[in-house]
Each structure stands twice: as structure tokens, then as C-alpha cells.
Design an enzyme around this catalytic site. Sequence first.
Site, PDB file in Angstrom:
ATOM      1  NE  ARG A  99      -3.873  -0.073   2.537  1.00  0.00           N
ATOM      2  CZ  ARG A  99      -5.147  -0.382   2.296  1.00  0.00           C
ATOM      3  NH1 ARG A  99      -5.509  -1.607   2.050  1.00  0.00           N
ATOM      4  NH2 ARG A  99      -6.071   0.540   2.316  1.00  0.00           N
ATOM      5  CE1 TYR A 146      -4.439   6.810  -3.271  1.00  0.00           C
ATOM      6  CE2 TYR A 146      -4.752   6.141  -0.991  1.00  0.00           C
ATOM      7  CZ  TYR A 146      -5.172   6.850  -2.095  1.00  0.00           C
ATOM      8  OH  TYR A 146      -6.328   7.612  -2.017  1.00  0.00           O
ATOM      9  CG  ASP A 147      -0.643   4.016   2.597  1.00  0.00           C
ATOM     10  OD1 ASP A 147      -1.537   3.990   1.745  1.00  0.00           O
ATOM     11  OD2 ASP A 147      -0.610   3.236   3.570  1.00  0.00           O
ATOM     12  N   GLY A 157       3.112   8.140  -1.233  1.00  0.00           N
ATOM     13  CA  GLY A 157       2.940   9.153  -2.286  1.00  0.00           C
ATOM     14  C   GLY A 157       2.093  10.311  -1.780  1.00  0.00           C
ATOM     15  CB  VAL A 196     -15.300  -2.511   0.520  1.00  0.00           C
ATOM     16  CG1 VAL A 196     -15.659  -1.201   1.211  1.00  0.00           C
ATOM     17  CG2 VAL A 196     -16.035  -3.664   1.152  1.00  0.00           C
ATOM     18  CG  PHE A 210     -19.428  -5.784  -0.282  1.00  0.00           C
ATOM     19  CD1 PHE A 210     -18.409  -6.589  -0.777  1.00  0.00           C
ATOM     20  CD2 PHE A 210     -19.449  -5.518   1.086  1.00  0.00           C
ATOM     21  CE1 PHE A 210     -17.428  -7.115   0.071  1.00  0.00           C
ATOM     22  CE2 PHE A 210     -18.485  -6.048   1.948  1.00  0.00           C
ATOM     23  CZ  PHE A 210     -17.470  -6.841   1.433  1.00  0.00           C
ATOM     24  NE  ARG A 263     -10.745   0.515   5.345  1.00  0.00           N
ATOM     25  CZ  ARG A 263     -10.020  -0.416   5.982  1.00  0.00           C
ATOM     26  NH1 ARG A 263     -10.284  -0.730   7.239  1.00  0.00           N
ATOM     27  NH2 ARG A 263      -9.034  -1.022   5.353  1.00  0.00           N
ATOM     28  CG  ASP A 307      -7.390  -4.461   4.680  1.00  0.00           C
ATOM     29  OD1 ASP A 307      -7.653  -4.630   3.487  1.00  0.00           O
ATOM     30  OD2 ASP A 307      -8.189  -3.957   5.496  1.00  0.00           O
ATOM     31  CD  GLN A 333      -8.687   0.947  15.628  1.00  0.00           C
ATOM     32  OE1 GLN A 333      -9.705   0.745  16.249  1.00  0.00           O
ATOM     33  NE2 GLN A 333      -7.553   1.314  16.217  1.00  0.00           N
TER      34      GLN A 333
END
Length: 309
Positions: free
Chosen positions: A140, A143-144, A146, A185, A189, A209, A270, A273
Site C-alpha cells: 500500500r 499510495y500512502d 505518495g 468495497v 459488494f 471503515r 489492510d 480500523q
Amino acid sequence: MRILVTGGAGFLGSHLCDRLIEQGHDVICLDNYFTGSKKNIEHLIGNPRFELIRHDVTEPILLEVDRIYNLACPASPVHYQYNPVKTIKTSLLGAVNMLGLAKRVKARILQASTSEVYGDPTVHPQTEDYWGNVNPIGIRSCYDEGKRVAETLFMDYHRQNKVDIRIVRIFNTYGPRMHPNDGRVVSNFIVQALQNKDITVYGDGSQTRSFCFASDLIEAILRMMEQNESIGPINIGNPGEFTILELAEKIIELTGSKSKIIKEPLPSDDPKQRKPDISKAKKTLNWEPKVNLNEGLKETIAYFKTFLD
Ligand code: NAD
Ligand code: UDP
């Protein structure tokens, strides 16, 4: 005003273009269509106050504008991990190029940052003064990190060159115009439920989330851009917190689906929380979200139904 929206053909960017046009501004939408689509803004094409530029923010561009909303960056883990080197370049070089433009033409510039700057947070709910818990070398990180370096660049252009900046940290946002294959998500879904396919919960589904509806988010970033009290960063999101399992059950109920929930492996890093502390947004922007999860999901389900039926 003449306003540039980078990533303007994306999910959030296209809603922002709509609102800015409604407000009477001239809008330049810039996008390379990596995850965005002309379909999201096709209703604006032909409007004399709307211009579309196919361009990649990693390359410099010369424009005369009063405001820049910098949204260009893939936001779904599936898409930002597809070409991670490009993702970092988009955040880093995109910020350099857009801040350079803002500096040259004295435009005010807003960065769409993210709750991902908090990583897998050890402070809950997340406040803006928390520095985060980010793995710098994980899947990740493109992205994080960046987005974190983009925030640093925004602050340094502000301190060093007096560029007029605003930073918002956006928490999970959903709504119409999310791409059906987006991979996040809510869209996953809903699409699975409407097709009566298995609902893929990653891990045991106990991770949480907080989901904000697109219209609430857009209202907040418009307010952030036009107020003079704070440059940010300011958290924008809906503090209602749900486990991923609860989300799956809610979507099955609202769609009346026959889908079963299945468990798939949890991707690495991931976050366990996530929930925004929005005290700062409430005070500075006089804003709080109006659309609750049930209402927002119903609207989003109705959107996906229009082309999945
Ligand atoms: P999105 O993927 O729908 O939109 C991103 C847009 O940027 C797309 O139109 C894409 O084609 C464009 N783009 C990507 N790379 C580009 C490049 N190099 N040059 C030009 N255009 C490029 O995602 P979104 O949900 O609308 O997110 C918009 C912004 O908000 C992103 O910066 C994202 O990081 C941020 N954000 C979104 C969320 C969320 O939950 N939706 C949460 C936190 C932050
Ligand atoms: N997730 C899931 N099933 C999916 C897609 C996502 O269980 O089909 C989980 C994912 O592992 C994460 C949460 O839902 O815990 C939110 O994922 P998303 O990709 O929407 O955004 P994130 O907040 O992780 O960037």
C-alpha cells in the site's frame, strides 16, 4: 473563476466538476483516463464553460487558472497497486507540477489527501495531529507514502514560496459513478449483490471503515477551498463506523440479494480500523455529513441497477 480539476473524469472529480459548473465557474477538467471515464462528464461536454484536457499530471502543463483541485491519482487498492511506480509518480510529480503551476499563476490549490496517511492507525478515531502508522515498504506504500510526500510538498511550497494551499484528508467515500470494476468495497459488494454472486469479505470482516456519501464530501471540499481560517490538513468523512461484515449484511438486505458471504484472504497491511475525528471540519467549515449509510447505499444501489439490469 476559472478552475482546474485534475482527475476530473473520475468518481469524485466528476461530481466536483458538476458542482463548480452549477456555481457558475469555468471548469477545466484534466485527466489521463486511467481510472476515470468520459462517461462521467459526457453531460458537461458542449457546455461553453467546460473544457476537457487529456493530460497526465506527471508532465508539466501551462494554464491560466484561479483555483486548482488536485484529485488525479488512482484511489482503489486494486488500481493503485496495478502500476505502483506510476502511482508514486502521479502523487509526487503531480504535486510538483500542480504546485509549480499554482506558484506561477498565483492560484489557490487544494490537495485531495487521504486517511491512508494514518496507515494502520493506533489512535482511534483519527485526529489530524496523529502522525500515522505507515509501512514504508509494503504493497500500500506507493499510495500512502505518495500522498504523504504530496502533503509535505504542499506544506513546503506554502512555507518556502507562499503558495496558497488547502489540504483535505478524505476518508472512504462512495456513491454513484464509482466504476463497477473499481475494486473498492462498496462497489464490489453492490455489484456482487445485484448479480447474486458471492460477497467477498476479506479476512474475518471485523476490520472497520467509515463511509461518506459523495455529495457530503464534495460540499466539504468546496467549503475548504473558499474559507480562509485554515490551510489544513482537515479530515473529511462520515464518523459512522461499520465492520466490513456489517456492510456486507446491510447491502444484502437493501438489495434483497440471494448472495452468500464468503471469506477471502486479507490483503497485507489492510488497516484494522478507521474513523475520522471531524471536530476540525465542523468548526472550520461549519460542515458535517447529512447522508447516512442506508440512504447513501440506496442511492448507490439505484445507480448500479441502471446499467447492471
Ligand atoms: P478515481 O480513481 O475515480 O479518480 C481518480 C482520477 O484521476 C481518474 O479519473 C483517473 O483517470 C485520474 N488520474 C489518475 N492518474 C492520473 C494521472 N497521472 N494524470 C491525470 N489523471 C490521472 O478515484 P476517486 O475516488 O474519485 O478519488 C479522487 C481523489 O480523491 C484521489 O486523489 C484519491 O486519492 C482521493 N481520495 C479518495 C477517496 C475515496 O474514498 N473516494 C478517499 C481518500 C482520498
Ligand atoms: N474489502 C473486502 N472485500 C472486497 C473489497 C474490500 O472485504 O471485495 C475490504 C478491504 O480488505 C478493506 C475494506 O474492505 O478492509 C475497505 O477496502 P477498500 O478497498 O474499499 O478501501 P481501503 O479503505 O482499504 O483503502
